[in-house]
Design a protein around this motif. Structure first.
Motif, PDB file in Angstrom:
ATOM      1  N   GLU A 101      26.119 -38.534  50.151  1.00  0.00           N
ATOM      2  CA  GLU A 101      27.104 -38.136  49.139  1.00  0.00           C
ATOM      3  C   GLU A 101      26.653 -38.516  47.726  1.00  0.00           C
ATOM      4  O   GLU A 101      27.198 -38.031  46.738  1.00  0.00           O
ATOM      5  N   ASP A 102      25.635 -39.394  47.627  1.00  0.00           N
ATOM      6  CA  ASP A 102      25.075 -39.756  46.320  1.00  0.00           C
ATOM      7  C   ASP A 102      24.100 -38.699  45.812  1.00  0.00           C
ATOM      8  O   ASP A 102      23.714 -38.722  44.641  1.00  0.00           O
ATOM      9  N   ILE A 103      23.662 -37.811  46.705  1.00  0.00           N
ATOM     10  CA  ILE A 103      22.747 -36.735  46.323  1.00  0.00           C
ATOM     11  C   ILE A 103      23.571 -35.518  45.913  1.00  0.00           C
ATOM     12  O   ILE A 103      24.204 -34.871  46.738  1.00  0.00           O
ATOM     13  N   LYS A 104      23.588 -35.244  44.632  1.00  0.00           N
ATOM     14  CA  LYS A 104      24.377 -34.135  44.090  1.00  0.00           C
ATOM     15  C   LYS A 104      23.486 -32.910  43.896  1.00  0.00           C
ATOM     16  O   LYS A 104      22.317 -33.025  43.514  1.00  0.00           O
ATOM     17  N   ARG A 109      19.109 -27.519  41.228  1.00  0.00           N
ATOM     18  CA  ARG A 109      18.857 -28.872  40.741  1.00  0.00           C
ATOM     19  C   ARG A 109      19.547 -29.916  41.603  1.00  0.00           C
ATOM     20  O   ARG A 109      20.683 -29.729  42.026  1.00  0.00           O
ATOM     21  N   MET A 110      18.827 -31.003  41.844  1.00  0.00           N
ATOM     22  CA  MET A 110      19.401 -32.120  42.579  1.00  0.00           C
ATOM     23  C   MET A 110      19.255 -33.395  41.758  1.00  0.00           C
ATOM     24  O   MET A 110      18.337 -33.521  40.937  1.00  0.00           O
ATOM     25  N   SER A 111      20.142 -34.339  41.997  1.00  0.00           N
ATOM     26  CA  SER A 111      20.064 -35.620  41.300  1.00  0.00           C
ATOM     27  C   SER A 111      20.723 -36.699  42.152  1.00  0.00           C
ATOM     28  O   SER A 111      21.515 -36.408  43.046  1.00  0.00           O
ATOM     29  N   VAL A 112      20.337 -37.943  41.853  1.00  0.00           N
ATOM     30  CA  VAL A 112      21.000 -39.093  42.463  1.00  0.00           C
ATOM     31  C   VAL A 112      22.032 -39.598  41.462  1.00  0.00           C
ATOM     32  O   VAL A 112      21.690 -39.888  40.315  1.00  0.00           O
ATOM     33  N   GLN A 113      23.274 -39.681  41.886  1.00  0.00           N
ATOM     34  CA  GLN A 113      24.328 -40.271  41.055  1.00  0.00           C
ATOM     35  C   GLN A 113      24.875 -41.462  41.830  1.00  0.00           C
ATOM     36  O   GLN A 113      25.559 -41.288  42.836  1.00  0.00           O
ATOM     37  N   LYS A 114      24.542 -42.644  41.352  1.00  0.00           N
ATOM     38  CA  LYS A 114      24.830 -43.848  42.128  1.00  0.00           C
ATOM     39  C   LYS A 114      25.065 -45.053  41.226  1.00  0.00           C
ATOM     40  O   LYS A 114      24.447 -45.177  40.172  1.00  0.00           O
ATOM     41  N   THR A 115      25.957 -45.925  41.659  1.00  0.00           N
ATOM     42  CA  THR A 115      26.140 -47.200  40.972  1.00  0.00           C
ATOM     43  C   THR A 115      25.098 -48.161  41.512  1.00  0.00           C
ATOM     44  O   THR A 115      25.048 -48.437  42.710  1.00  0.00           O
ATOM     45  N   MET A 116      24.240 -48.665  40.623  1.00  0.00           N
ATOM     46  CA  MET A 116      23.151 -49.535  41.040  1.00  0.00           C
ATOM     47  C   MET A 116      23.696 -50.854  41.573  1.00  0.00           C
ATOM     48  O   MET A 116      24.634 -51.430  41.020  1.00  0.00           O
ATOM     49  N   ILE A 117      23.112 -51.307  42.680  1.00  0.00           N
ATOM     50  CA  ILE A 117      23.560 -52.538  43.322  1.00  0.00           C
ATOM     51  C   ILE A 117      23.374 -53.747  42.403  1.00  0.00           C
ATOM     52  O   ILE A 117      24.250 -54.603  42.290  1.00  0.00           O
ATOM     53  N   LYS A 118      22.246 -53.816  41.725  1.00  0.00           N
ATOM     54  CA  LYS A 118      21.921 -54.990  40.920  1.00  0.00           C
ATOM     55  C   LYS A 118      22.766 -55.086  39.655  1.00  0.00           C
ATOM     56  O   LYS A 118      23.315 -56.153  39.346  1.00  0.00           O
TER      57      LYS A 118
END
Length: 225
Positions: A101-104, A109-118
């Motif tokens: 679900e983080d792969i939009k 076009r594709m992208s990663v939309q994610k809240t970084m863990i660090k």
């Protein structure tokens, strides 16, 4: 002293261990096992003790990266995940928790939309054709990569690098350094690279620019020889 005593961890290794601990503590906060992450109390000045200097940041040259691509790895998922990270700059903690679900997808076009863990920063990283080629077959949900524990991942990477005749100490985080130095070598501007890496301070990204500049100086010196 680090070279004289093999039992003393390098700054790079210590820094990786510290980041892994911080990730675990962040997860404990999300699971409401603890109220705050005690690592948040550690000052930037105190962290300098374990922060790697520019010459300690191991990265792969484009030729070495191609050698890994052409070499069979004992664990196909590890190979896919590592190479995907080389083309996106995502940390291990973000790769191992990456969900479909983080792969939009928007058209082609594709992208990663994610809240970084660090850092808990929301990032958007475009997925180019090279990166997309290392994604496993898409599923409706769940994790993108099925990876073993980090020790097994590290062992697979070292065996793979040795098979590819790469003498550098290849850890998973080397993929992130490779992403940054490759982009800067190809002419990407520092601000854009900083945003893709999710850095909140461009001074952190500046370390990679110093590495690339040093490579250019060394290249010119070859002409003098």
């Amino acid at each position: 002293k680090e070279k004289e005593n093999p039992n003393i961890l390098s700054r790079y290794t210590t820094h990786n261990y510290y980041n892994a601990l911080v990730a675990v503590l962040n997860n404990a906060v999300r699971e409401e096992l603890i109220e705050i992450n005690p690592a948040s109390k550690v000052s930037a000045e105190e962290k300098k003790i374990i922060t790697p200097t520019s010459n300690e940041r191991t990265y792969l040259s484009l030729e070495e990266l191609q050698r890994l691509i052409d070499t069979k790895c004992g664990n196909e998922q590890v190979k896919r995940a590592f190479l995907f990270a080389c083309y996106t700059g995502l940390r291990y903690s973000d790769i191992v928790t990456l969900q479909w679900e983080d792969i939009k997808k928007d058209g082609d076009r594709m992208s990663v939309q994610k809240t970084m863990i660090k850092t808990r920063q929301l990032i958007t990283v475009p997925i180019g054709k090279a990166a997309a080629s290392y994604l496993p077959p898409r599923k409706k949900g769940g994790k993108v990569f099925s990876l073993p524990f980090i020790n097994s991942v590290s062992n697979s990477l070292k065996a793979w690098a040795k098979k590819a005749e790469i003498k550098k100490n290849v850890s998973f985080h080397v993929s992130r350094h490779t992403f940054a130095t490759s982009l800067l070598t190809k002419g990407a501007d520092l601000y854009t690279v900083s945003k893709l890496l999710g850095h909140t301070d461009i001074a952190v990204t500046q370390v990679y620019a110093e590495i690339v500049n040093q490579k250019r100086v060394e290249a010119i010196k070859l002409l003098d020889e």
